[in-house]
Design an enzyme around this catalytic site. Structure first.
Site, mmCIF file in Angstrom:
data_model
loop_
_atom_site.group_PDB
_atom_site.id
_atom_site.type_symbol
_atom_site.label_atom_id
_atom_site.label_comp_id
_atom_site.label_asym_id
_atom_site.label_seq_id
_atom_site.Cartn_x
_atom_site.Cartn_y
_atom_site.Cartn_z
ATOM 1 N N GLU A 1 0.511 -1.064 -0.043
ATOM 2 C CA GLU A 1 -0.059 0.029 -0.061
ATOM 3 C C GLU A 1 0.880 1.227 -0.021
ATOM 4 O O GLU A 1 0.525 2.321 -0.832
ATOM 5 C CB GLU A 1 -0.983 -0.080 1.285
ATOM 6 C CG GLU A 1 -1.985 -1.062 0.941
ATOM 7 C CD GLU A 1 -1.714 -2.395 1.213
ATOM 8 O OE1 GLU A 1 -0.673 -2.722 1.734
ATOM 9 O OE2 GLU A 1 -2.731 -3.390 0.864
ATOM 10 N N HIS B 1 -11.786 -4.165 8.408
ATOM 11 C CA HIS B 1 -12.374 -4.248 7.129
ATOM 12 C C HIS B 1 -13.651 -3.185 6.921
ATOM 13 O O HIS B 1 -14.444 -3.665 5.927
ATOM 14 C CB HIS B 1 -12.726 -5.505 6.356
ATOM 15 C CG HIS B 1 -11.330 -6.362 6.368
ATOM 16 N ND1 HIS B 1 -10.757 -6.923 7.259
ATOM 17 C CD2 HIS B 1 -10.720 -6.880 5.095
ATOM 18 C CE1 HIS B 1 -9.525 -7.588 6.855
ATOM 19 N NE2 HIS B 1 -9.614 -7.361 5.510
#
Ligand SMILES: Cc1ncc(C[n+]2csc(CCOP(=O)(O)OP(=O)(O)O)c2C)c(N)n1
Ligand SMILES: [Mg+2]
Lengths: 330, 321
Positions: free
Chosen positions: A62, A131
């Site tokens: 990321e 999440h």
């Protein structure tokens, strides 16, 4: 106006497709965004259409994704980076906050970073605490970033197109539970929604409700219910959360004298607090007839069990209660 | 060798500019004239200037880390603009908004320094991606320190650059310390360049105090990257003769160690080389040194004369139009 019904997901895809057709500098990067179409299938088909040169699948890195986007933006491209889940932007924060948001300022305007970071956000999918977050408030504290949060397919398309054309790093909050929602989307070539302009979703006279994201859809439900009781609510959707166009909110509060703010993300330290503070320190404070009401997500991580997760975010009932409170009707 | 005598002189001259610039800053900080902090590159001129010179010659792009003055000067930045930045003046390279850790000089392909250790690596990937995407035929030189190779960014970026075959050279100036921490406490390998194997790219360790070697290797690595082969990792062994930043009393190493390394000072080494090979005469070198010294003096005087930035400029360039 030429309108077509489509999902929020399709609207986002259409925005990317159109901008990629329009500007060869636009390219996409992210994890599994090619054949697989991304975890939420938003980019599905774009690899076929534009090829590997412009639709780049990355390793699970990321920080490298956001930093690479920023570096390519510094040198003239317009990257659109996808985080598989908004939660993972935590691993890209240095590139976003310390680099993308700062290089223009530190260089006294010599470089610019036209990039978009798409963040599939929010709870409601049973995916658990890592999440399911809506982290928008974090970015609203970083000068140099812009933050968008569309709530309908039309907004998704219009805002994403503007975000891609914008010459700044834009954090684009998408809501996972909205991907399948459908609505009419303008098909005109030049259709965009300008950034930093709040939108009046519904006119009303008794109370102002500011909301966005899935909370906005619940707000609309609540407001429809209340309309049957003769309560007239004005709903304002900021669309761009930072920098926020406050004037329509100020004007509305001066007219209605009451304010409720509703969002899904955690209440404490949330964007709603900033809106409340701005209203309180503005002269529209003098127009208020009752305390400002903030309704936000619970101050807990997001649990998985359905009955627990449902409590996380305000539903129409909770929102209606908040509106009653602000109206002194509880 | 790929350098003409003219270029060799210029290389020597820029190393001296860098040395005098840094020594002047050291003195200014010592006397508390300057606001903020700085990371000086005294002793690392062969690495910084040599690598930058290689990038400059081919019009490549550069991105730097906190200790980036040598490279910035090696790329040919105007010293007055840099000194102005140190003084926080409007005529500084970033109008006083960047400071020592954010020198930038786009005119020479220098996209600037970052003050976050390891932060430049993914940016370099992106810059290199642009070159690949637009088929510019250019490569990117990305400079970091030995401490930065333990950041996740290093790993993520070298891996990504390898997978995407990006035209980027990662140039690590190994000065044996990350602030006070010696190399052996930072990692359990001897050569940082060995890490290249993990990413499936070539890596090499070189004498970072030999400016000709640095130049040659970086040039070759940039050519390799540019040719579509992908990234290259270079570790240049060198030594920081000064403190880490303005207030470092260097209690973590012995004076003897520093003295020993001063014998490896890249500037006299290069002078010797030039004379030995009949590439310059002592008088030439002396004149270059005087000129470099004069440049810094002129830059200093000019910086002091510059107006401070307009108060309102604090608000400008947060966002682009
Ligand atoms: C992410 C981050 N962590 C810590 C620091 C503080 N810091 C600045 S320079 C430095 C040492 C870096 O060592 P190295 O990479 O070897 O470069 P050198 O200073 O030796 O040139 C540290 C720890 C920082 N700037 N950024
Ligand atoms: Mg070091």
């Amino acid at each position: 106006m030429n309108l077509q019904e489509m999902s929020y997901r399709e609207a986002l895809r259409e925005a990317m497709r159109e901008e990629m057709q329009r500007d060869p500098a636009v390219w996409l990067l992210g994890e599994d965004i090619g054949v697989y179409g991304g975890s939420f299938k938003v980019t599905l088909g774009l690899l076929d259409e534009f090829g590997e040169r412009r639709v780049r699948e990355t390793p699970i890195s990321e920080s490298a994704i956001i930093g690479t986007a920023a570096g390519s933006a510094m040198t003239g491209l317009r990257p659109v980076a996808e985080m598989m889940f908004s939660d993972f932007i935590t691993l890209g924060m240095d590139a976003l906050v310390n680099h993308a948001a700062k290089f223009r300022y530190m260089s006294n305007g010599q470089v610019q970073i036209p990039m978009v970071v798409r963040l599939p956000s929010g709870s409601g999918t049973g995916a658990g605490a890592q999440h399911s977050q809506s982290l928008e408030a974090w970015f609203c504290n970083v000068p140099g970033l812009k933050v968008c949060a569309p709530s309908t397919p039309a907004q998704a398309k219009g805002l994403l197109k503007s975000a891609i054309r914008d010459n700044n790093p834009v954090v684009f909050i998408e809501y996972k539970t909205l991907y399948d929602t459908r609505g009419l989307v303008p098909q005109e070539d030049n259709y965009i929604i300008p950034l930093e302009e709040s939108y009046i979703e519904r006119r009303g006279s008794d109370i102002t409700v500011v909301s966005w994201g899935p909370a906005l859809l619940e707000t609309i439900k609540a407001v429809r219910m209340l309309a049957q009781e003769g309560i007239s609510c004005e709903i304002i959707n900021p669309l761009t959360l930072y920098p926020m166009d406050m004037d329509p909110i100020f004007e509305s509060v001066k007219k209605t004298s009451r304010l409720v703010i509703v969002h899904d993300s955690q209440k404490t330290g949330g964007v709603g607090g900033e809106i409340a503070a701005r209203v309180a320190e503005n002269d529209c404070f003098n127009y208020l007839d009752s305390p400002i009401v903030r309704i936000g997500g619970l101050d807990t991580p997001v649990p998985v069990a359905e009955n627990l997760e449902r409590q996380m975010v305000p539903d129409a009932g909770v929102i209606a209660d908040g509106i009653y409170t602000a109206l002194g009707l509880d | 060798m790929n350098l003409t005598t003219e270029e060799l002189s210029q290389l020597y001259y820029r190393m001296l500019q860098a040395r005098h610039f840094e020594e002047t800053l050291e003195d200014l900080f010592h006397r508390r004239v300057l606001h903020g902090t700085t990371h000086l590159g005294i002793g690392q001129e062969a690495a910084g200037v040599g690598a930058a010179f290689a990038a400059l010659k081919q019009g490549d792009l550069t991105i730097l880390t906190h200790r980036g003055h040598n490279e910035t000067i090696g790329l040919g930045a105007d010293l007055t603009m840099l000194m102005g930045e140190m003084f926080g003046r409007s005529g500084g390279c970033s109008g006083g908004k960047g400071g020592s850790m954010h020198f930038i000089d786009l005119e020479h392909g220098n996209y600037g320094e970052t003050g976050v250790v390891g932060g430049a690596y993914p940016l370099a990937c992106g810059m290199a991606f642009t070159q690949q995407y637009n088929e510019t035929g250019k490569a990117v030189l990305c400079v970091g320190g030995d401490g930065s190779v333990n950041e996740g960014n290093f790993h993520e970026s070298l891996n990504l650059a390898s997978v995407w075959k990006l035209p980027v050279v990662f140039f690590i100036e190994n000065n044996l310390y990350s602030m006070s921490t010696p190399l052996e406490k930072e990692m359990n390998i001897i050569n940082i360049s060995d890490r290249s194997q993990s990413y499936g790219i070539p890596g090499i360790t070189i004498d970072g105090n030999d400016v000709v070697e640095v130049y040659e290797i970086v040039r070759k690595a940039l050519d390799y990257a540019r040719s579509g082969e992908g990234p290259f990792l270079i570790e240049a062994l060198t030594y920081r003769q000064c403190g880490h930043s303005k207030s470092d009393r260097q209690i973590y190493r012995s004076e003897q160690e520093v003295e020993n390394w001063k014998k490896e000072d890249p500037i006299p080494r290069f002078a010797e080389y030039l004379i030995e090979h009949g590439l310059a005469e002592e008088g030439d070198l002396y004149r270059l040194e005087r000129r470099a010294y004069e440049d810094v003096k002129v830059a200093l005087a000019a910086a002091k004369e510059m107006p401070v930035p307009n108060d309102d400029s604090v608000y400008t360039d947060v966002y682009a139009e």
